[in-house]
Enzyme design. Structure first.
Site, PDB file in Angstrom:
ATOM      1  N   ASN A   7     -55.945 -30.617  17.934  1.00  0.00           N
ATOM      2  CA  ASN A   7     -56.304 -29.802  16.772  1.00  0.00           C
ATOM      3  C   ASN A   7     -57.606 -30.373  16.227  1.00  0.00           C
ATOM      4  O   ASN A   7     -57.618 -31.440  15.616  1.00  0.00           O
ATOM      5  CB  ASN A   7     -55.190 -29.857  15.721  1.00  0.00           C
ATOM      6  CG  ASN A   7     -55.525 -29.026  14.489  1.00  0.00           C
ATOM      7  OD1 ASN A   7     -56.673 -28.931  14.073  1.00  0.00           O
ATOM      8  ND2 ASN A   7     -54.503 -28.430  13.896  1.00  0.00           N
ATOM      9  N   GLU A  34     -56.993 -24.780  15.746  1.00  0.00           N
ATOM     10  CA  GLU A  34     -57.824 -24.702  14.539  1.00  0.00           C
ATOM     11  C   GLU A  34     -59.311 -24.764  14.870  1.00  0.00           C
ATOM     12  O   GLU A  34     -60.063 -25.540  14.258  1.00  0.00           O
ATOM     13  CB  GLU A  34     -57.435 -25.788  13.536  1.00  0.00           C
ATOM     14  CG  GLU A  34     -56.199 -25.428  12.726  1.00  0.00           C
ATOM     15  CD  GLU A  34     -56.107 -26.185  11.414  1.00  0.00           C
ATOM     16  OE1 GLU A  34     -56.524 -25.612  10.386  1.00  0.00           O
ATOM     17  OE2 GLU A  34     -55.619 -27.335  11.420  1.00  0.00           O
ATOM     18  N   ASP A 145     -50.418 -27.942  18.442  1.00  0.00           N
ATOM     19  CA  ASP A 145     -50.035 -28.481  17.145  1.00  0.00           C
ATOM     20  C   ASP A 145     -48.777 -27.722  16.735  1.00  0.00           C
ATOM     21  O   ASP A 145     -48.839 -26.564  16.338  1.00  0.00           O
ATOM     22  CB  ASP A 145     -51.166 -28.273  16.139  1.00  0.00           C
ATOM     23  CG  ASP A 145     -50.794 -28.704  14.731  1.00  0.00           C
ATOM     24  OD1 ASP A 145     -49.650 -29.159  14.525  1.00  0.00           O
ATOM     25  OD2 ASP A 145     -51.644 -28.557  13.827  1.00  0.00           O
ATOM     26  N   ASN A 147     -46.692 -28.563  14.261  1.00  0.00           N
ATOM     27  CA  ASN A 147     -46.380 -28.671  12.833  1.00  0.00           C
ATOM     28  C   ASN A 147     -44.895 -28.940  12.597  1.00  0.00           C
ATOM     29  O   ASN A 147     -44.311 -28.481  11.608  1.00  0.00           O
ATOM     30  CB  ASN A 147     -46.842 -27.421  12.081  1.00  0.00           C
ATOM     31  CG  ASN A 147     -48.261 -27.568  11.553  1.00  0.00           C
ATOM     32  OD1 ASN A 147     -48.608 -28.603  10.987  1.00  0.00           O
ATOM     33  ND2 ASN A 147     -49.078 -26.548  11.749  1.00  0.00           N
ATOM     34  N   ASP A 217     -48.190 -33.172  17.321  1.00  0.00           N
ATOM     35  CA  ASP A 217     -48.935 -32.584  18.436  1.00  0.00           C
ATOM     36  C   ASP A 217     -48.195 -32.942  19.720  1.00  0.00           C
ATOM     37  O   ASP A 217     -48.081 -34.122  20.070  1.00  0.00           O
ATOM     38  CB  ASP A 217     -50.367 -33.110  18.448  1.00  0.00           C
ATOM     39  CG  ASP A 217     -51.089 -32.776  17.146  1.00  0.00           C
ATOM     40  OD1 ASP A 217     -51.667 -31.677  17.070  1.00  0.00           O
ATOM     41  OD2 ASP A 217     -51.026 -33.598  16.212  1.00  0.00           O
ATOM     42  N   ASP A 246     -58.233 -34.501  11.327  1.00  0.00           N
ATOM     43  CA  ASP A 246     -57.077 -35.270  10.878  1.00  0.00           C
ATOM     44  C   ASP A 246     -56.046 -35.450  11.987  1.00  0.00           C
ATOM     45  O   ASP A 246     -55.055 -36.165  11.802  1.00  0.00           O
ATOM     46  CB  ASP A 246     -56.439 -34.650   9.632  1.00  0.00           C
ATOM     47  CG  ASP A 246     -56.241 -33.149   9.717  1.00  0.00           C
ATOM     48  OD1 ASP A 246     -56.717 -32.523  10.684  1.00  0.00           O
ATOM     49  OD2 ASP A 246     -55.616 -32.584   8.795  1.00  0.00           O
ATOM     50  N   HIS A 247     -56.281 -34.826  13.150  1.00  0.00           N
ATOM     51  CA  HIS A 247     -55.412 -34.986  14.311  1.00  0.00           C
ATOM     52  C   HIS A 247     -56.125 -35.794  15.395  1.00  0.00           C
ATOM     53  O   HIS A 247     -57.354 -35.770  15.500  1.00  0.00           O
ATOM     54  CB  HIS A 247     -55.062 -33.626  14.917  1.00  0.00           C
ATOM     55  CG  HIS A 247     -54.222 -32.756  14.044  1.00  0.00           C
ATOM     56  ND1 HIS A 247     -52.896 -32.500  14.283  1.00  0.00           N
ATOM     57  CD2 HIS A 247     -54.540 -32.045  12.923  1.00  0.00           C
ATOM     58  CE1 HIS A 247     -52.427 -31.682  13.373  1.00  0.00           C
ATOM     59  NE2 HIS A 247     -53.403 -31.390  12.534  1.00  0.00           N
TER      60      HIS A 247
END
Length: 255
Positions: A7, A34, A145, A147, A217, A246-247
């Protein structure tokens, strides 16, 4: 063969990071989430210069998914069949003898909200679709991802990330288990059982430095591929770079 999921949290911002990482890590197949780019802005020419073919489905500012591969993808499908909505969250393609499904799973906002209900509906539609994909493509890889942190080993503090918290709630984890019950296996967990290894860290509260993260992930493999998983990990290096996503990339290697 190295297969990775990342991501990137805006390819417009993170393209230099992606290029640097592709050169260093040299994966064969990458699923991106994303991307946050409309299709006409996707940097396929720049990625082709690094030896990657691209298929993608994006939109301005939000969502967006892509598959990069050294071999030309074929039989590309955008979206989740039978579940129509405007969010660009799924793309699949056949690469060699593998069917690759790349997902950017709905975040869900908070337990009990409309977005949470939508997440569970979307996951149910994905399960129906993947059941058909497995029948047609025994060599299936589902990455992205998700989530969802699969269990307590995948959160930094189970007292915070409990069954009533978004990303770790009982219903979300049950939905993920239903995907696995189709005959899919968490590639990372096939080789590693320890906790405390994460793929996402909040930008706030020095979360990365303090390792206050989640493993959300994932790279899932079908039963036919289970014995071919010879390595798996999460590459923390890109998370240390300036203005990072942030990943961090999650990856597996198949023999």
């Amino acid at each position: 063969m190295k297969i990775a999921s990342w991501n990137v949290n805006s390819l417009n911002v993170r393209l230099p990071h992606l290029e640097q990482w592709l050169r260093a890590f040299a994966p064969d197949i990458v699923g991106l989430q994303e991307t946050k780019l409309e299709d006409h802005k996707f940097p396929d020419t720049a990625l082709a210069a690094l030896g990657y073919r691209s298929v993608f489905s994006g939109q301005k500012t939000y969502n967006g998914v892509a598959i990069l591969s050294r071999e030309a993808p074929r039989d590309v499908l955008v979206g989740v069949p039978g579940f129509e909505h405007e969010q660009r969250r799924a793309i699949s393609a056949t690469i060699g003898d593998l069917r690759i499904v790349n997902l950017y799973v709905v975040n869900g906002q908070d337990v009990g909200t409309g977005k949470y209900a939508f997440k569970l509906e979307w996951l149910a539609a994905v399960r129906r679709w993947l059941a058909e994909e497995l029948r047609a493509h025994p060599n299936l890889v589902v990455l992205g991802d998700f989530n969802i942190a699969p269990d307590e080993r995948d959160v930094h503090d189970p007292a915070v990330w409990h069954e009533d918290h978004i990303l770790s709630s009982a219903a979300e984890r049950a939905a993920l288990r239903e995907l696995l019950a189709l005959g899919l296996h968490d590639g990372y967990r096939l080789l590693h059982q320890e906790g405390g290894v994460f793929s996402w860290w909040d930008y706030r509260q020095a979360a990365f430095r303090r390792n206050l993260g989640l493993r959300i992930d994932l790279t899932l493999v079908s039963e036919a591929l289970r014995c071919r998983v010879v390595a798996a990990g999460i590459d923390r290096e890109p998370r240390t770079w300036e203005r990072p996503s942030d990943h961090a990339p999650a990856w597996i290697e198949l023999s």
